[in-house]
Design a protein around this motif. Structure first.
Motif: not given
Lengths: 303, 303
Positions: A284-302
């Motif tokens: 029920g909690s998120v680690d904000t540094p991890t969120l910022h570190r990971i967000y842009d680098d999530v690979l999303v593809e069709s």
């Protein structure tokens, strides 16, 4: 506001012990307790991320009082329906290095009138809601159509509904036309008896679900939707406590639904919030540094 | 009336499971809960045997409410002191054929004012009491002299006092002049570091205890008193649940003190009630047929 419904809440009690020795007496070092239930975790994450939310659940007996007190202390907005059936408890025994051992009480059956009152409470608050989330297990002897009734209620109010549950309730939610379902691989395979989970997600859409987001642990997620199919993968594996990772994903997805994000963005957020939840020791909690570190680098593809 | 004091009560929760599998999740079949604590068990046995009693203890938080509700339901007369520190819980996991696995929370420390209020409550009810029983563990950070203060309080009111505790509190109770102490062999050896438990019992009398009754499980009991020394042995071994057997012995001994029975009769009753408690599945209860079958055949002889 995102309204979460937790049909089967619990007081989650955690016991730290040195080592679990079956047949012996353990002096429990640290005791912690917390309002538990997947819908509560979704609301906790939303609250932490600054998204307005309201957690709705039945609560009864002295453990219901503890659940209420914990939500008060956490600051998560909530509306608990007082019921006569006592709320249940779960006990997690956590030895130093070993895996936790969990004891889950099934919970008490609520009379039908209480379910009617709970749905009336949900209906009353749906006017303010942008999304309804129904998360977690159904209590023993809950009406078989409970999940379907929740979905139908939200549709009547033209509020999109996100469902995270398992077993027959998952299929019932699809048939009732839930906007988003979020099973994990095991839940999907168990509910549908199909060999391939992505085919299973497509089958749920065939039953009537608007979209299905399949969570696959460290392998990320797959979304099967009317607009297309995507997969999203985190840039690296995050180590930590996987409990509550799915709830963080549901929090992201429901935020995306409320704010009408495109599907690739919803999926990126779901994977990033989920990984950030793994990095946080508390469900029920998120680690904000991890969120910022990971967000842009999530690979999303069709797909 | 026999007043029992339980300094460190608990809500005892029992989980029936098929098998205990460390590191796994268990669905708990049957859940039962009960006001737990050695003094409560003494009062339960007395109440069942028709001996007037009053159970006194601190109780706080929602588990304190559950403890109160269970005592209400059982009909055992009680006077619980509301305190701000939440009462503790114990969890017993009971698999089909294997030994139970116990998790005992230590409990919360009470502020000194609460101990003063608890002793004031005891003092207030001592006027009606024929015997004071102080049974069970001391909570964490309880005043080191708590047990001694209880004994001194009873002596000031000229009420005989029976103490069943362990560790330093056992020695402190002896030095304060408790009328009867009831350690078991392990407790006595641990508290005194002597090789022979009967010598240990004599040592406690040397410190100031009026009498010491040493319980030795299936081997019966030994009483070391100013009037003489006796041992009592049950005619046959009773199989069953040994939890609460010592509490039934304390109930018998305190009844004997109140009714001024001779020591051999007290010891006979202690052994018989104790064996009848083993035959009863619930702690704090005696099996009447076993009691009747065993009572006359307990062998009592001078040491």
């Amino acid at each position: 506001m995102i309204l979460t419904l937790t049909p089967n809440p619990a007081l989650d009690v955690t016991y730290q012990v040195d080592r679990l020795r079956p047949g012996h007496t353990h002096r429990v070092g640290t005791v912690s307790e917390r309002a538990g239930g997947k819908g509560f975790n979704v609301s906790r994450v939303l609250h932490e991320m600054g998204v307005p939310t309201l957690a709705v659940a039945p609560a009864g007996g002295v453990l219901g009082d503890s659940i209420r007190a914990d939500l008060e202390a956490s600051g998560v907005p909530h509306a608990l329906l007082p019921v006569s059936a006592p709320s249940r408890m779960t006990v997690a025994v956590v030895p130093g290095d070993e895996d936790p051992t969990l004891f889950n009480e099934a919970g008490c059956a609520l009379p039908d009138e209480d379910w009617d009152r709970l749905l009336a409470l949900v209906a009353q608050r749906l006017e303010e809601a942008g999304v309804l989330v129904c998360s977690g297990s159904m209590p023993p002897a809950a009406p078989a159509d409970l999940c379907a009734r929740v979905v139908e209620l939200a549709r009547r109010w033209r509020v999109p509904v996100v469902v995270d549950t398992s077993g027959p309730a998952l299929v019932a939610a699809a048939k009732a036309g839930a906007d988003v379902l979020k099973p994990n691989t095991a839940e999907l395979l168990e509910a549908l008896d199909v060999p391939d989970p992505v085919d299973g997600a497509r089958a749920l859409c065939g039953y009537g679900a608007g979209a299905v987001v399949l969570s696959r642990g460290a392998d990320g997620m797959v979304a099967v939707t009317a607009e297309g199919e995507w997969r999203a993968v985190p840039p690296f594996a995050v180590r930590g406590n996987a409990t509550g990772a799915g709830d963080a994903a549901v929090a992201a997805l429901s935020t995306g639904v409320e704010e009408q994000w495109e599907w690739p963005l919803r999926l990126r957020a779901a994977v990033a919030w989920s990984a950030a939840a793994v990095a946080s020791p508390l469900a029920g909690s998120v680690d904000t540094p991890t969120l910022h570190r990971i967000y842009d680098d999530v690979l999303v593809e069709s797909l």
